[in-house]
Every structure is written in structure tokens, then in C-alpha cells.
Design an enzyme around this catalytic site. Structure first.
Site, PDB file in Angstrom:
ATOM      1  N   THR A  18       0.803  -1.239   0.000  1.00  0.00           N
ATOM      2  CA  THR A  18       0.000   0.000   0.000  1.00  0.00           C
ATOM      3  C   THR A  18       0.833   1.285   0.000  1.00  0.00           C
ATOM      4  O   THR A  18       0.323   2.341   0.378  1.00  0.00           O
ATOM      5  CB  THR A  18      -0.939   0.034   1.225  1.00  0.00           C
ATOM      6  OG1 THR A  18      -0.135   0.092   2.411  1.00  0.00           O
ATOM      7  CG2 THR A  18      -1.864  -1.169   1.284  1.00  0.00           C
ATOM      8  N   ASP A  48      -0.152  -4.787   4.017  1.00  0.00           N
ATOM      9  CA  ASP A  48       1.098  -4.222   4.531  1.00  0.00           C
ATOM     10  C   ASP A  48       1.077  -2.704   4.387  1.00  0.00           C
ATOM     11  O   ASP A  48       0.796  -2.180   3.302  1.00  0.00           O
ATOM     12  CB  ASP A  48       2.276  -4.782   3.708  1.00  0.00           C
ATOM     13  CG  ASP A  48       3.611  -4.179   4.099  1.00  0.00           C
ATOM     14  OD1 ASP A  48       4.220  -4.692   5.056  1.00  0.00           O
ATOM     15  OD2 ASP A  48       4.042  -3.200   3.467  1.00  0.00           O
ATOM     16  N   TYR A  53       4.167   5.775   4.885  1.00  0.00           N
ATOM     17  CA  TYR A  53       3.496   5.871   3.586  1.00  0.00           C
ATOM     18  C   TYR A  53       2.519   7.039   3.578  1.00  0.00           C
ATOM     19  O   TYR A  53       1.451   6.995   4.202  1.00  0.00           O
ATOM     20  CB  TYR A  53       2.780   4.556   3.242  1.00  0.00           C
ATOM     21  CG  TYR A  53       3.708   3.340   3.159  1.00  0.00           C
ATOM     22  CD1 TYR A  53       5.099   3.497   3.080  1.00  0.00           C
ATOM     23  CD2 TYR A  53       3.218   2.045   3.158  1.00  0.00           C
ATOM     24  CE1 TYR A  53       5.955   2.396   3.017  1.00  0.00           C
ATOM     25  CE2 TYR A  53       4.067   0.939   3.087  1.00  0.00           C
ATOM     26  CZ  TYR A  53       5.431   1.135   3.032  1.00  0.00           C
ATOM     27  OH  TYR A  53       6.284   0.048   2.959  1.00  0.00           O
ATOM     28  N   TYR A 192       9.337  -7.508  -0.698  1.00  0.00           N
ATOM     29  CA  TYR A 192       8.629  -6.330  -1.210  1.00  0.00           C
ATOM     30  C   TYR A 192       9.073  -5.947  -2.624  1.00  0.00           C
ATOM     31  O   TYR A 192      10.103  -6.399  -3.099  1.00  0.00           O
ATOM     32  CB  TYR A 192       8.697  -5.154  -0.224  1.00  0.00           C
ATOM     33  CG  TYR A 192      10.055  -4.486   0.021  1.00  0.00           C
ATOM     34  CD1 TYR A 192      10.695  -3.714  -0.946  1.00  0.00           C
ATOM     35  CD2 TYR A 192      10.662  -4.572   1.274  1.00  0.00           C
ATOM     36  CE1 TYR A 192      11.896  -3.069  -0.693  1.00  0.00           C
ATOM     37  CE2 TYR A 192      11.861  -3.930   1.541  1.00  0.00           C
ATOM     38  CZ  TYR A 192      12.476  -3.176   0.553  1.00  0.00           C
ATOM     39  OH  TYR A 192      13.671  -2.543   0.816  1.00  0.00           O
TER      40      TYR A 192
END
Ligand code: NDP
Length: 281
Positions: A18, A48, A53, A192
């Protein structure tokens, strides 16, 4: 949906990344929420995120997307900045993340990358949050082998459940020693940026990928994601802001390779044969 054992429980083969969601206009936000919900409705049971973020915007969007879902049906991972890794600041960051996520616990809370705070203090802070019931378990991210060994040597360090590092076809360094070490220590691995992050800037697509994808009647992205999942020992967390791409990623979970296809890919993207510095985005 194929599943793996991750964080000591049955978990879908892919989770939902995300990074960079929740940062755009209303149309984009709507599309991001629909994509996330489509993933949850179709078998994905892990999300996640991180306080980093969008400085909380990703967590806020997730909170809105999941508020009517049964929280016990999926795992939620968030991460704190290394400069919030003291006992006091971990608690403060965690409570802010929980508020944005509209939930009262995280399944996993991760140190995003190593900073100046001694690991022992961070572990103490995390263990306190477990005792307080605010997190079920904790882990780390962007740790290399030396970091993992150091963590394992301190009190309660072996309670670390997962480590999350970069992993895609052109960044394979974790295969040499990190992944084997984690398996030996029953620590789950999250890979990732399976597509090399937004715009693919961390992944070089060589002709073999396009040719093989064409032969297999799949897209380049499906091939890249299926490759990461090929051994069923890595949880990958692709990020997408569209239902169309989410569908494509769900389809990729079932794509398989023959040994000769894997060998051909190894020729262009060789397996690591020595320890090299961990790549970090
Ligand atoms: P990814 O490798 O997942 O790539 C995301 C990009 O791929 C976006 O541009 C997305 O576009 C595009 N994409 C996704 N699916 C498809 C598809 N089927 N076809 C075509 N394009 C597609 O990048 P991330 O760096 O976001 O990595 C994934 C997640 O990993 C992050 O979101 C984050 O949760 C985590 N992460 C953790 C880090 C850490 O330090 N622990 C560091 C980096 C990432 P679109 O949105 O338009 O679909």
C-alpha cells in the site's frame, strides 16, 4: 487462493502492498479502495502498510476500506520509523497508526529499517506492546544477515516473527543467506516490490521475460509475480491501485514454471553465489 504458512498461520500467497496509496484525488482514492476490497473479497488476507506511507495517508485509506470487514479474517502489518524506535515513541506511533487504521490491534508491527536506537530498547518496547494487547507479534524490515544475528542474540530478540526485504527477479541477494537463515530460525519472509516498485525503476526487464510471458500467454507483471512465489516460501506484497491489476495479480498466483523455464530465467538473472550487500529501496 493458494496459501503459505506465514507468521505461524495460514496466509494467502500474496498480501496487499500500500505504499503511495491514499495520496491522490478522490477518483484515485475510490479506485484504490475498490482494488483493496477486491483483493480481500477474493482471498487475500494480509495488508502491509507503514506510518511512513504518505505520512499516514495510506493507513487512513486502509482504515476506511476495511472498517466494515471482519478484522479477525485478515492480518494487518504496519511499520514505525527508526527514529520512533524508543519505548516511548513506539507506543505513540502505534496508537496513532491504530487510530488511522480504525482498529484496536496490529497482527505485526515492524521496525521499518535500522536506526540509532539500540535493538534491545526497541525489542523491549515491542514486547510491552504485545503484553498490552496492541500488537499480536512484531518483526523487522530491511535487515541483513548480520542484523538478524544480532537481533537473535539479545533478550527476546528471537520473538521476531518476520523480516521484510526487497525481493524480485533482479534483486535476488536474499536467496544466498538471509532466506536460508530465516527458514532455519522459523522466521517468515516478506518480499517487497515484486515489480521493482512504482514505474518499475528497480527492475530491469530483459528480453527473456517478454518472450516467456508471451509464450505462456501471461503479462510481464504476472510472470514477475509468479516467479517470486515459485518456491512457496516467500510472501509477496504487490501494490496496485486498480481492480484490473488486482485481478491480474490474483491470477498470477496460479501460474507455474517448468524447470527449463526457471533455468532459462536464471541465465539472465543469476542466483547469488556469494553474500552481497542487501539492496534496499
Ligand atoms: P511494486 O513492485 O508492488 O510495484 C507497484 C507498481 O506496479 C505500481 O506502479 C502498480 O501500478 C504496478 N502494478 C501492480 N500490479 C500491476 C499489474 N498487474 N500490471 C501492471 N502494473 C501493475 O512496488 P512497491 O514498491 O509498492 O512494493 C510493494 C509493497 O511493498 C509496497 O506497496 C509496500 O507495502 C511494501 N514495501 C516495503 C518496503 C520496506 O522498506 N519494508 C519498501 C518498498 C515497498 P498501479 O498502482 O497502477 O497498479
Amino acid at each position: 487462493m493458494k496459501s503459505i504458512t506465514f507468521n505461524q498461520q495460514k496466509t494467502s500467497a500474496i498480501g496487499i502492498g500500500t505504499w503511495h496509496i491514499g495520496e491522490g484525488d478522490a477518483n484515485k482514492t475510490e479506485s484504490e479502495i475498490k482494488a483493496l476490497q477486491y483483493g480481500l473479497d477474493n482471498g487475500i488476507n494480509l495488508i502491509d502498510t507503514a506510518e511512513m506511507y504518505g505520512e499516514g495517508l495510506s493507513e487512513t485509506l486502509i482504515g476506511n476500506a476495511i472498517k466494515d470487514y471482519d478484522r479477525s479474517k485478515f492480518q494487518l502489518i504496519s511499520k514505525f520509523y527508526p527514529y520512533h524506535a524508543t519505548e516511548k515513541l513506539i507506543e505513540k506511533s502505534l496508537k496513532a497508526s491504530l487510530k488511522r487504521l480504525q482498529t484496536d490491534y496490529l497482527d505485526l508491527y515492524l521496525l521499518h529499517w535500522r536506526g540509532q536506537t539500540p535493538l534491545a530498547e526497541t525489542v523491549n518496547g515491542l514486547e510491552k506492546m504485545v503484553k498490552a494487547g496492541l500488537i499480536k507479534n512484531w518483526g523487522v524490515s530491511n535487515f541483513d544477515l548480520n542484523d538478524l544475528k544480532e537481533l537473535d542474540s539479545i533478550s527476546h530478540g528471537s520473538n521476531c516473527r518476520i523480516n521484510e526485504d526487497l525481493y524480485n527477479i533482479s534483486s535476488r541477494s536474499i536467496e544466498y543467506s538471509i532466506l536460508p537463515w530465516q527458514k532455519e530460525h522459523q522466521m517468515s519472509f516478506v518480499g517487497y516490490s515484486p515489480f521493482g516498485s512504482d514505474g518499475g525503476q528497480y527492475l530491469k526487464i530483459k528480453p527473456v521475460i517478454k518472450e516467456m510471458a508471451q509464450q505462456k500467454h501471461i503479462t510481464v507483471h504476472q510472470l514477475l509475480l509468479a516467479w517470486v512465489l515459485r518456491n512457496h516460501d516467500v510472501l509477496s506484497i504487490p501494490k496496485t491501485s486498480s481492480v484490473e491489476h488486482m485481478k491480474s495479480n490474483l491470477f498470477a498466483v496460479d501460474v507455474e514454471f517448468s524447470q527449463s523455464e526457471l533455468d532459462l530465467l536464471d541465465e539472465s538473472y543469476p542466483k547469488p553465489n556469494e553474500n552481497s550487500q542487501l539492496e534496499i529501496i
